[in-house]
Design a protein around this motif. Structure first.
Motif, short mmCIF file in Angstrom:
data_model
loop_
_atom_site.label_atom_id
_atom_site.label_comp_id
_atom_site.label_asym_id
_atom_site.label_seq_id
_atom_site.Cartn_x
_atom_site.Cartn_y
_atom_site.Cartn_z
N PRO A 280 39.77 23.60 45.71
CA PRO A 280 39.51 24.74 44.80
C PRO A 280 38.67 25.83 45.43
N VAL A 281 38.12 25.60 46.58
CA VAL A 281 37.21 26.57 47.19
C VAL A 281 37.89 27.36 48.30
N ALA A 282 39.03 26.88 48.79
CA ALA A 282 39.63 27.46 49.98
C ALA A 282 39.95 28.95 49.82
N ALA A 283 40.33 29.38 48.62
CA ALA A 283 40.74 30.78 48.43
C ALA A 283 39.57 31.73 48.20
N LEU A 284 38.35 31.22 48.09
CA LEU A 284 37.21 32.08 47.81
C LEU A 284 36.75 32.83 49.06
N THR A 285 36.26 34.04 48.86
CA THR A 285 35.64 34.79 49.95
C THR A 285 34.24 34.21 50.21
N PRO A 286 33.63 34.54 51.36
CA PRO A 286 32.26 34.06 51.59
C PRO A 286 31.29 34.46 50.48
N TRP A 287 31.43 35.68 49.93
CA TRP A 287 30.55 36.11 48.85
C TRP A 287 30.80 35.29 47.58
N GLN A 288 32.06 35.07 47.23
CA GLN A 288 32.37 34.27 46.04
C GLN A 288 31.84 32.84 46.19
N ASP A 289 31.98 32.31 47.40
CA ASP A 289 31.51 30.94 47.62
C ASP A 289 29.99 30.86 47.55
N ALA A 290 29.31 31.88 48.05
CA ALA A 290 27.84 31.90 47.95
C ALA A 290 27.40 31.97 46.49
N VAL A 291 28.09 32.78 45.69
CA VAL A 291 27.76 32.88 44.27
C VAL A 291 28.03 31.55 43.58
N GLY A 338 34.82 36.01 35.76
CA GLY A 338 33.62 36.71 35.34
C GLY A 338 33.02 37.53 36.46
N LEU A 339 33.04 37.02 37.69
CA LEU A 339 32.53 37.79 38.83
C LEU A 339 33.38 39.03 39.07
N ALA A 340 34.70 38.90 38.92
CA ALA A 340 35.59 40.05 39.08
C ALA A 340 35.29 41.13 38.03
N VAL A 341 35.00 40.70 36.80
CA VAL A 341 34.66 41.66 35.74
C VAL A 341 33.38 42.41 36.11
N LEU A 342 32.42 41.72 36.71
CA LEU A 342 31.18 42.38 37.13
C LEU A 342 31.43 43.43 38.19
N GLU A 343 32.29 43.14 39.15
CA GLU A 343 32.37 43.94 40.38
C GLU A 343 33.58 44.86 40.46
N GLU A 344 34.57 44.71 39.58
CA GLU A 344 35.83 45.45 39.76
C GLU A 344 36.23 46.17 38.47
N PRO A 345 35.79 47.42 38.26
CA PRO A 345 36.33 48.19 37.14
C PRO A 345 37.82 48.48 37.36
N TRP A 346 38.59 48.51 36.28
CA TRP A 346 40.03 48.74 36.41
C TRP A 346 40.53 49.46 35.16
N ASP A 347 41.74 49.96 35.21
CA ASP A 347 42.33 50.70 34.10
C ASP A 347 43.29 49.81 33.34
N PRO A 348 42.89 49.30 32.16
CA PRO A 348 43.77 48.41 31.41
C PRO A 348 44.90 49.18 30.74
N GLY A 385 38.37 41.86 30.83
CA GLY A 385 38.80 41.28 32.08
C GLY A 385 40.31 41.26 32.20
N ARG A 386 40.77 41.07 33.42
CA ARG A 386 42.21 40.97 33.65
C ARG A 386 42.80 39.72 33.02
N ASP A 387 41.93 38.77 32.63
CA ASP A 387 42.39 37.57 31.95
C ASP A 387 42.53 37.77 30.45
#
Length: 422
Positions: A280-291, A338-348, A385-387
Motif C-alpha cells: 500500500p505504500v509503493a505508490a506514495l511520494t516521499p512527502w506522502q510517505d513522510a506524512v 485528505g492530503l490532496a484536498v489540502l495541497e491541490e485546489p481544482w475546478d470541480p 475533494g475529488r472523491d
C-alpha cells in the motif's frame, strides 16, 4: 541539483533533558480540583501542604487560571517561567526540587520492567501507583523550593504558586515531565525500558525453550533435489507483524526511537505484502510517505519524541515542521485523499459544488464565498475533494491559515455541522 535542507547541515540535536511548553490552557478537573490526574493533584498537595499563607495560594491559583504564566521550561530539578503580576515587567519564577539518584532510577526501571502492564501504562501517559510507592517520584511536603524575582518574601509568593499550579497541568498532559524534573529525559527512559524489556523477554524465551538442533537449508534442498522430492509448501504467514529489533542508545547513532518506528513500519508493510501481495505504500511520494509515518506516530506533536520526529522528517524534505503538522492533520482527516484536498485546489464540475451554497444557506449557515473547489467565510471553509467528500477547515478570522478540522462528509451541511460540533 537542489540539496535537501537536511543534507546541507545537521539538524539541531534534540536536548532530551530540556523541554519548553507554551502557555497551558486554563481548565478545571470534573471534580473541581485543579489537576485531573492523581499525580498532578499530588504535586498540588505538596505545594499546598508547605505554603505558609493560604491567601497567596488563592491568588496564585487565580493567576494560573487567568493565564498569567508564560511558557514553562523544565530541566532536571528545575521548573522556570515568567509570571505576570501587577507590574508591566513579568517576574522570573522557578521551582526547584531534588533529582533522583542512580539507585532511585534503578528501582524505578526494575519495577517498571517487572510487569508489562506498567510499561503499557507509561506509554499511555499513565503512572501506576506502584511505581510511585517504590521510588518516591512525587514531591513530599518541603521538596518544592520556590524562588521569584518579585519583592514578596512569601513562601511561596503568588507568582511561584501560579507556576506550581500550571506545572500540575503539564504533569496531567505528560507524566514524562515529572520524570524530567526528577532527572531523566523521555527518550533516555524509553530507550532504557525498551532495552531491559527486550533483555527480560530474551531471558524468558531462552529459559523456556532450549535451542533446537539445526540443519543448513542448502543441504536439505540438495538432498530433496537428488531424491526427486518436491519442496514442502511455504509456511503460512504469521497473524501479525513481528516485533522490531532493540536499538540501544548511542550518541553517534541515529535516534533509537526513530529506528524503532521505521522498523515497526517496515515489519507492518512486509506483513501486508506477504498476506495480500499488495504494497500500500509503493505508490506514495516521499512527502506522502513522510506524512503517513508522522500521522501513524502516537501523539500530536506535543511530546519530545514526536516533535523530534516532525522536525527531522520536515527538514529531510525541505519543509517546515508546521507544514508537516498541517499535512498530518489532513492525513488523519482523510488519508491520501485528505492530503490532496489540502495541497491541490481544482475546478470541480457543475453539480454538487453549485448546490452546496443554497443548502448551507437553507441550514442557517452564513454565506460562503466560492473559489475553485472551496467555499469560505472569514474563519470557516469547506473543500470539495475529488472523491466527492466535503472537508472542513478552520482559520483565525482575517488570516489565511487554514487547518483541517472535523470528519469529511458527502453532505456539505453534515461536514460543517461536524466541524462546529453541533
Amino acid at each position: 541539483m537542489t540539496i535537501p535542507r537536511g543534507a546541507r547541515g545537521a539538524a539541531p540535536r534534540h536536548d532530551d533533558r530540556r523541554r519548553s511548553f507554551p502557555q497551558v490552557a486554563s481548565r478545571e478537573a470534573p471534580d473541581g480540583r485543579f489537576a485531573a490526574t492523581w499525580w498532578g493533584n499530588a504535586w498540588v498537595e505538596a505545594l499546598e501542604d508547605t505554603a505558609l499563607d493560604p491567601a497567596r495560594l488563592a491568588r496564585g491559583r487565580a493567576y494560573a487560571g487567568r493565564g498569567h504564566v508564560d511558557a514553562i521550561t523544565v530541566t532536571p530539578g528545575r521548573v522556570v517561567a515568567y509570571v505576570h503580576g501587577s507590574r508591566p515587567r513579568p517576574y522570573r519564577t522557578e521551582i526547584r526540587m531534588r533529582t533522583l539518584g542512580d539507585d532511585g532510577w534503578e528501582r524505578f526501571l526494575d519495577e517498571a520492567t517487572a510487569r508489562p502492564d506498567h510499561i503499557a501504562a507509561l506509554l499511555d501517559k499513565d503512572v501506576p501507583h506502584a511505581l510511585e510507592a517504590v521510588t518516591g517520584l512525587l514531591p513530599a511536603p518541603g521538596d518544592l523550593v520556590p524562588d521569584c524575582s518579585c519583592p514578596d518574601d512569601g513562601y511561596p509568593c503568588k507568582h511561584a504558586a501560579a507556576l506550581c499550579y500550571q506545572a500540575a497541568r503539564l504533569l496531567d498532559e505528560d507524566p514524562f515531565v515529572l520524570f524530567l524534573m526528577r532527572g531523566r529525559g523521555e527518550q533516555e527512559l524509553l530507550a532504557e525500558l525498551t532495552r531491559r524489556n527486550a533483555a527480560l523477554s530474551a531471558a524468558e524465551t531462552t529459559a523456556a525453550a532450549p535451542p533446537m538442533p539445526t540443519v543448513p537449508a542448502r543441504a536439505v534442498f540438495d538432498a530433496a533435489e537428488r531424491a526427486g522430492l518436491p519442496l514442502p509448501p511455504p509456511l503460512p504467514p504469521p497473524d501479525r507483524p513481528g516485533r522490531p529489533a532493540v536499538f540501544p542508545p548511542d550518541p553517534d547513532a541515529p535516534d533509537p526511537l526513530a529506528l524503532d518506528l521505521l522498523a515497526s513500519e517496515a515489519a507492518a508493510r512486509a506483513h501486508v505484502f506477504l498476506t495480500t501481495g499488495h504494497d500500500p505504500v509503493a505508490a506514495l511520494t516521499p512527502w506522502q510517505d513522510a506524512v503517513r509515518l508522522a500521522a501513524a506516530h502516537p501523539g500530536s506533536g506535543l511530546t519530545a519524541s514526536t516533535r523530534a520526529l516532525y522536525r527531522d522528517l520536515a527538514y529531510a524534505l525541505d519543509r517546515t515542521p508546521t507544514d508537516l503538522a498541517r499535512a498530518v492533520a489532513a492525513w488523519r482527516q482523510g488519508g491520501a485523499a485528505g492530503l490532496a484536498v489540502l495541497e491541490e485546489p481544482w475546478d470541480p464540475p457543475a453539480g454538487p459544488f453549485d448546490r452546496a451554497r443554497p443548502a448551507l444557506l437553507a441550514a442557517d449557515f452564513p454565506a460562503f464565498r466560492p473559489w475553485r473547489n472551496r467555499l469560505s467565510t472569514e474563519s470557516l471553509q469547506l473543500r470539495l475533494g475529488r472523491d466527492g467528500l466535503w472537508y472542513g477547515y478552520e482559520s483565525d478570522a482575517g488570516r489565511e491559515d487554514w487547518w483541517p478540522r472535523g470528519a469529511p462528509d458527502h453532505d456539505p451541511v453534515g461536514a460543517l455541522t461536524d466541524l462546529l460540533g453541533r
